[in-house]
Write an enzyme that holds these catalytic residues in place. Structure first.
Site, short mmCIF file in Angstrom:
data_model
loop_
_atom_site.label_atom_id
_atom_site.label_comp_id
_atom_site.label_asym_id
_atom_site.label_seq_id
_atom_site.Cartn_x
_atom_site.Cartn_y
_atom_site.Cartn_z
N THR A 157 38.49 46.81 39.19
CA THR A 157 39.41 45.30 38.22
C THR A 157 39.07 46.03 37.27
N GLY A 196 29.53 46.76 36.79
CA GLY A 196 28.42 46.20 36.33
C GLY A 196 27.21 47.40 36.02
N GLU A 440 34.42 40.99 45.43
CA GLU A 440 34.57 42.05 45.96
C GLU A 440 35.92 41.12 47.54
C1 LIG Z 1 16.70 50.57 40.85
C2 LIG Z 1 16.49 49.33 41.01
C3 LIG Z 1 15.99 47.64 42.14
C4 LIG Z 1 17.71 47.86 42.19
C5 LIG Z 1 18.53 47.46 43.88
C6 LIG Z 1 18.55 47.66 44.63
C7 LIG Z 1 18.08 48.41 45.08
C8 LIG Z 1 19.05 48.74 46.47
C9 LIG Z 1 18.34 48.87 47.43
C10 LIG Z 1 19.52 49.78 48.62
C11 LIG Z 1 21.01 49.69 48.25
C12 LIG Z 1 21.82 49.17 49.87
C13 LIG Z 1 22.67 48.13 49.45
C14 LIG Z 1 22.78 47.15 48.34
C15 LIG Z 1 24.34 46.51 48.24
C16 LIG Z 1 24.04 45.35 47.39
C17 LIG Z 1 25.35 44.48 47.26
C18 LIG Z 1 25.81 44.61 46.74
C19 LIG Z 1 25.81 43.99 45.55
C20 LIG Z 1 27.32 44.78 45.76
C21 LIG Z 1 27.60 43.75 43.97
C22 LIG Z 1 28.89 43.65 43.97
C23 LIG Z 1 29.62 43.31 42.74
C24 LIG Z 1 31.10 43.43 42.73
C25 LIG Z 1 31.87 44.49 42.80
C26 LIG Z 1 33.42 43.63 42.94
O1 LIG Z 1 34.22 43.32 43.03
S1 LIG Z 1 34.40 45.66 42.72
C27 LIG Z 1 35.93 44.94 43.18
C28 LIG Z 1 36.59 44.47 44.94
N1 LIG Z 1 37.92 44.04 44.04
C29 LIG Z 1 37.66 43.73 45.49
O2 LIG Z 1 38.02 43.72 46.99
C30 LIG Z 1 39.88 43.15 45.62
C31 LIG Z 1 40.66 42.63 46.72
N2 LIG Z 1 41.78 43.55 46.70
C32 LIG Z 1 42.01 44.09 48.48
O3 LIG Z 1 40.89 44.30 48.61
C33 LIG Z 1 43.44 43.97 48.38
O4 LIG Z 1 44.16 44.25 47.04
C34 LIG Z 1 43.85 43.52 49.37
C35 LIG Z 1 44.11 41.98 48.97
C36 LIG Z 1 43.27 43.65 50.55
C37 LIG Z 1 45.97 43.73 49.62
O5 LIG Z 1 45.87 44.91 49.19
P1 LIG Z 1 47.11 45.96 49.25
O6 LIG Z 1 48.19 44.97 48.52
O7 LIG Z 1 47.06 47.26 48.69
O8 LIG Z 1 47.54 45.75 50.69
P2 LIG Z 1 47.86 44.38 51.40
O9 LIG Z 1 50.18 45.05 51.04
O10 LIG Z 1 47.77 43.49 51.46
O11 LIG Z 1 48.20 45.37 52.99
C38 LIG Z 1 48.70 46.30 53.36
C39 LIG Z 1 47.53 46.55 54.90
O12 LIG Z 1 46.72 47.21 54.85
C40 LIG Z 1 45.43 46.16 55.33
N3 LIG Z 1 44.55 46.65 54.71
C41 LIG Z 1 44.38 45.79 53.06
N4 LIG Z 1 43.08 46.04 52.52
C42 LIG Z 1 42.50 47.42 54.10
C43 LIG Z 1 41.35 47.43 53.98
N5 LIG Z 1 40.44 47.37 53.27
N6 LIG Z 1 41.26 48.10 55.17
C44 LIG Z 1 41.93 48.07 56.28
N7 LIG Z 1 43.05 47.52 56.27
C45 LIG Z 1 43.14 46.97 55.00
C46 LIG Z 1 46.03 44.98 55.24
O13 LIG Z 1 45.06 44.08 56.11
C47 LIG Z 1 47.67 45.60 55.72
O14 LIG Z 1 48.06 45.73 57.07
P3 LIG Z 1 49.37 45.22 57.79
O15 LIG Z 1 49.09 45.89 59.30
O16 LIG Z 1 49.23 43.62 57.99
O17 LIG Z 1 50.90 45.69 57.06
C1 LIG Z 2 29.83 38.93 38.87
C2 LIG Z 2 30.69 39.48 38.95
C3 LIG Z 2 31.08 40.90 39.16
C4 LIG Z 2 31.11 41.59 39.36
N1 LIG Z 2 32.02 43.21 39.38
C5 LIG Z 2 32.88 43.81 39.72
C6 LIG Z 2 32.38 45.47 39.35
O1 LIG Z 2 31.49 45.94 39.10
N2 LIG Z 2 33.15 45.96 39.56
C7 LIG Z 2 34.67 45.43 39.60
O2 LIG Z 2 35.69 46.98 39.41
N3 LIG Z 2 34.84 44.24 40.09
C8 LIG Z 2 33.85 43.51 39.25
N4 LIG Z 2 34.13 42.44 39.18
C9 LIG Z 2 35.95 41.60 39.64
C10 LIG Z 2 36.09 40.93 41.18
O3 LIG Z 2 36.21 41.70 42.24
C11 LIG Z 2 37.19 40.59 40.87
O4 LIG Z 2 36.58 39.67 39.95
C12 LIG Z 2 37.47 39.24 42.13
O5 LIG Z 2 38.19 40.80 43.20
C13 LIG Z 2 39.26 38.84 41.88
O6 LIG Z 2 39.67 39.46 41.32
P1 LIG Z 2 40.66 38.28 40.40
O7 LIG Z 2 39.83 38.03 38.90
O8 LIG Z 2 41.27 39.20 40.04
O9 LIG Z 2 40.94 36.84 40.55
P2 LIG Z 2 42.74 36.84 40.37
O10 LIG Z 2 43.24 37.25 42.30
O11 LIG Z 2 43.12 36.27 38.85
O12 LIG Z 2 42.01 35.20 41.87
C14 LIG Z 2 42.22 33.38 40.61
C15 LIG Z 2 43.00 33.11 41.55
O13 LIG Z 2 44.29 32.87 42.03
C16 LIG Z 2 44.24 33.16 43.57
N5 LIG Z 2 45.48 34.28 44.20
C17 LIG Z 2 45.44 35.52 43.97
N6 LIG Z 2 46.14 36.77 44.39
C18 LIG Z 2 46.91 35.48 45.69
C19 LIG Z 2 47.48 36.07 46.25
N7 LIG Z 2 47.51 36.69 46.85
N8 LIG Z 2 47.36 34.39 47.18
C20 LIG Z 2 47.14 33.62 47.13
N9 LIG Z 2 46.38 33.22 46.23
C21 LIG Z 2 46.00 34.39 45.19
C22 LIG Z 2 42.53 33.47 43.86
O14 LIG Z 2 42.68 32.81 45.07
C23 LIG Z 2 41.91 32.77 43.03
O15 LIG Z 2 41.91 31.21 42.88
C24 LIG Z 2 32.66 41.23 39.22
C25 LIG Z 2 33.35 39.51 38.96
C26 LIG Z 2 32.48 38.65 39.66
C27 LIG Z 2 32.59 37.68 38.78
#
Ligand SMILES: CCCCCCCC/C=C\CCCCCCCCCCCCCCCC(=O)SCCNC(=O)CCNC(=O)[C@H](O)C(C)(C)COP(=O)(O)OP(=O)(O)OC[C@H]1O[C@@H](n2cnc3c(N)ncnc32)[C@H](O)[C@@H]1OP(=O)(O)O
Ligand SMILES: Cc1cc2nc3c(=O)[nH]c(=O)nc-3n(C[C@H](O)[C@H](O)[C@H](O)COP(=O)(O)OP(=O)(O)OC[C@H]3O[C@@H](n4cnc5c(N)ncnc54)[C@H](O)[C@@H]3O)c2cc1C
Length: 674
Positions: A157, A196, A440
């Site tokens: 992000t 994170g 996520e």
């Molecule tokens: C030692 C100390 C102790 C520690 C304790 C820990 C102990 C651990 C022990 C064990 C560990 C075990 C694991 C633990 C896990 C714990 C939990 C985890 C918590 C983690 C915390 C995480 C924090 C947050 C991290 C983040 O947020 S990272 C950032 C995440 N970001 C996002 O998710 C972004 C979201 N956006 C998207 O995914 C994409 O942009 C989109 C919205 C899907 C659009 O993508 P795009 O524009 O490229 O595609 P489209 O044009 O919309 O679609 C095109 C076609 O592609 C298909 N598509 C899209 N995505 C996918 C996919 N992922 N897979 C397959 N296909 C995909 C889509 O459907 C379209 O298809 P079509 O056929 O319709 O064309």
């Molecule tokens: C506690 C926390 C931990 C995180 N940890 C990580 C990390 O470790 N690594 C990392 O890479 N990221 C991390 N993130 C980021 C996180 O993955 C993003 O914040 C999340 O994917 C949402 O994206 P954004 O912030 O850009 O929201 P935006 O996309 O700006 O969303 C804002 C609003 O717009 C709307 N919106 C956006 N696009 C569309 C669309 N196409 N159609 C309709 N509505 C739309 C959404 O629904 C939402 O209501 C973390 C976030 C938080 C809060």
């Protein structure tokens, strides 16, 4: 007031509740854990990790400054990581520690009221190395990461973009002269934001950047990047890194920002399982599916369903135990004040939380098994099941996190004023889980991904083409008549499927109408997105209901009669609850009558009364040790008022009889001398 039970002084109301529970609590624990073997293993892990007392703090985290909180979280993370490498690794039966063990992850919650700064290392850095590296890259990086010689995070992000990954601005430009990539942050909005552990803890991260080679952009790709010196931990030249500041939760996770100034990394640091850049700069696509670089996100979405089920189990344990000891109001003047758990409205707030924790737990196991099957097929080069799985994991992540956040807040409401205390444990649970709805993949955005799949599946059904399993119900969408209502569990599930099919049909019809009226496909889609989100939500509810019901029937096949009854009651409650929440939709898409709905409401209320005597037994069956709950209201012994007072007395504000603020401000103001 209190009585002794197994050397523990237990609140008499809780003791009474436990005495009247009519089913074998341990049997239900086994169902929730996925079998007796898992329960035994979990308990062993918890005993080793928690009996030493290493998880405890002398002073509560909530009384520490942000810096102290962070340092304390690092201290305990190191203790826990060392345990994971040694005694826990052996116990969890893993060759190398932790990565696939939700039990290890859950046990860690005893150490952290918020989260560990290592969460992203284990939750995303290590999984990305496992999923996106070539075997050679993996053999270099994985042992170092698993042994925690290096600590990493996942920096995707940016300030300007989180959802729209294709819009990321960080660039990785290949320089064939030096065989290096040059990482650069061209704008303020291109700064990495949120990762994170990035702020202070990690020395490596996965960076997702736009890949340029031979003057051409090939879209986003993952790179492994060193950002701090392995010895001194000082940020390396060309790196600008820091912590992003206070948040609603996650305050021990040092979420950070990161910018690059023409920062060079070796060519081999591009993760090359799915695409490669050769020495001369030639780009080679390896993967058969364009979205495999999104794999770590799919993994975490799957894990999160389990994660929120666990947190909801915690909140419902706290609120149900508290509701059993809390007495309030006097509806019958001659009787003592009732336990608030006796109010039907309280049962309405809480029993759905227990049922949802079960539903999500069982769905998460099923989802994990489906994920393993998809991964196995992909290993053999077949990616056919990925679109359906992406649609499924997206909607389950969205609905499970959203429902859990809502129900945790409802548990807080159920605890009245005391639920608002940090020491109740519920605010921290809410702050953690409400973030899962956003990260996520945001709720709306992920449901729209599922909707894309549903619309395509609907068109396939219309063309009488074969459908994949989770949408096979769409085949019945063209009968021309409304689905027949029947209030049996299977009947309600069929009605939920009819809602999903009906809503999808409405979306398709409206989009076609809009396109005929001259809108482009993109605009017609956009204008229909409220309904598309609703269709995806309905689909997901049908999937959860169907999976929960089928799994509980399977898992209770050999259970004792009373366990079967109480598990069946919970499942039925879940179905009735959601049918009653969606009466308008049922009237639109099924043959349900007003009388059917009135009868259903009565049946729901009667079901609450049947579950009531077993409520405490049901939350005891989650088997959550007090160390995991961190709650004055929810501890096993129910000594709520004693604990609230003990915690209040720990407040640093109570250290001095008169606050300095008196002489500085209050006195001068009151004496008119300010
Ligand atoms: C030692 C100390 C102790 C520690 C304790 C820990 C102990 C651990 C022990 C064990 C560990 C075990 C694991 C633990 C896990 C714990 C939990 C985890 C918590 C983690 C915390 C995480 C924090 C947050 C991290 C983040 O947020 S990272 C950032 C995440 N970001 C996002 O998710 C972004 C979201 N956006 C998207 O995914 C994409 O942009 C989109 C919205 C899907 C659009 O993508 P795009 O524009 O490229 O595609 P489209 O044009 O919309 O679609 C095109 C076609 O592609 C298909 N598509 C899209 N995505 C996918 C996919 N992922 N897979 C397959 N296909 C995909 C889509 O459907 C379209 O298809 P079509 O056929 O319709 O064309
Ligand atoms: C506690 C926390 C931990 C995180 N940890 C990580 C990390 O470790 N690594 C990392 O890479 N990221 C991390 N993130 C980021 C996180 O993955 C993003 O914040 C999340 O994917 C949402 O994206 P954004 O912030 O850009 O929201 P935006 O996309 O700006 O969303 C804002 C609003 O717009 C709307 N919106 C956006 N696009 C569309 C669309 N196409 N159609 C309709 N509505 C739309 C959404 O629904 C939402 O209501 C973390 C976030 C938080 C809060």
């Amino acid at each position: 007031m209190t009585q002794t039970n197994n050397n523990m002084t237990v609140n008499p109301d809780l003791a009474m509740e436990r005495a009247k529970c009519n089913f074998n609590v341990l049997e239900v624990t086994h169902i929730f854990d996925g079998g007796e073997r898992n329960t035994l293993q979990r308990k062993k892990i918890e005993d080793v990790a928690l009996n030493s007392g290493a998880s405890k703090d002398a002073l509560g985290e909530e009384h520490m400054s942000p810096k102290e909180k962070y340092e304390n979280a690092v201290r305990k993370s190191c203790i826990y990581a060392t345990m994971m490498k040694n005694e826990l690794a052996e116990l969890s039966g893993l060759e190398s520690f932790g990565v696939s063990s939700p039990v290890i992850r859950r046990t860690a919650d005893a150490f952290f009221k918020e989260v560990s700064p290592f969460l992203l290392h284990l939750g995303m850095f290590v999984p990305t190395i496992m999923g996106q590296c070539t075997p050679e890259q993996q053999s270099y990086w994985l042992p170092r990461a698993l042994d925690m010689q290096i600590i990493g995070t996942y920096a995707q992000t940016e300030l300007g973009h989180g959802t729209f990954i294709r819009g990321l601005e960080t660039t990785a430009t290949y320089d064939p002269e030096t065989e290096e990539f040059v990482l650069h942050s061209p704008t303020l909005s291109s700064y990495k934001w949120w990762a994170g552990g990035l702020g202070k803890t990690v020395n490596y991260c996965i960076v997702v950047a736009q890949l340029y080679t031979k003057g051409e952009c090939h879209g986003t790709h993952p790179f492994i990047v060193q950002i701090r010196d392995e010895d001194t931990h000082v940020p390396l030249p060309g790196i600008k890194v820091g912590e992003i500041g206070p948040k609603m939760g996650f305050n021990t996770a040092d979420n950070g920002f990161l910018g690059f100034d023409h920062y060079r990394i070796p060519r081999e640091h591009m993760l090359m399982k799915n695409a490669q850049v050769l020495k001369d700069g030639t780009y080679v696509k390896v993967a058969r599916h364009g979205k495999l670089t999104y794999g770590t996100m799919v993994f975490v979405r799957v894990v999160l369903v389990n994660e929120v089920a666990f947190n909801l189990a915690k909140a419902s344990t706290i609120a149900v135990r508290y509701s059993a000891i809390r007495r309030q109001s006097k509806p019958k003047p001659d009787e003592v004040e009732p336990q608030i758990l006796d109010y039907v409205t309280q049962q309405h707030k809480l029993f759905i939380a227990i049922a949802t924790a079960h539903a999500l737990q069982l769905c998460s196991t099923w989802l994990w098994e489906s994920f393993s099957a998809v991964l196995a097929q992909m290993k053999g080069g077949n990616t056919d099941t990925l679109p359906e799985f992406h649609a499924l994991s997206s909607c389950l992540k969205a609905i499970s996190t959203s429902d859990s956040a809502h129900l945790i807040e409802q548990c807080r409401h159920a605890c009245g004023g005391h639920g608002y205390m940090i020491s109740s444990g519920i605010p921290n649970l809410y702050n953690f889980v409400s973030a899962t709805r956003t990260y996520e993949g945001d709720y709306t955005v992920l449901l729209l991904q599922t909707a894309r799949f549903l619309v395509k599946a609907y068109e396939q059904a219309e063309a009488k083409k074969p459908l994949t399993p989770t949408v096979s119900y769409l085949a019945h969408a063209f009968s021309g008549s409304r689905a027949t209502w029947d209030n049996s569990p299977d009947g309600i599930i069929r009605s939920f499927q009819a809602l999903a099919a009906g809503k999808t049909a409405v979306c398709v019809t409206n989009m076609r109408k809009r396109m005929r009226a001259g809108l482009s496909q993109v605009d017609a889609w956009e204008m229909s997105t409220i309904q598309l989100v609703a269709a995806a939500e309905a689909h997901c509810r049908a999937v959860i209901a169907d999976t929960y019901r089928k799994e509980i029937v399977r898992l209770t096949a050999n259970s004792s009669p009373n366990v079967k009854v109480v598990m069946d009651q919970l499942t039925t409650l879940y179905l009735y609850y959601w049918a009653l929440e969606r009466t308008g939709d049922l009237l639109m898409f099924t043959s349900v009558s007003q009388k059917d709905l009135v009868d259903l409401q009565i049946a729901y209320e009667e079901l609450l009364l049947k579950i009531r005597p077993n409520a405490v037994g049901l939350v005891d069956a989650f088997d959550l040790r007090d160390e995991l709950l961190h709650s004055t209201l929810g501890s096993y012994d129910g000594r709520v008022y004693e604990r609230l007072m003990e915690e209040a007395l720990k407040s640093p504000m109570n250290k001095e009889p008169v606050s300095d603020a008196y002489s500085k401000y209050l006195r001068p103001m009151m004496k008119g001398k300010l």
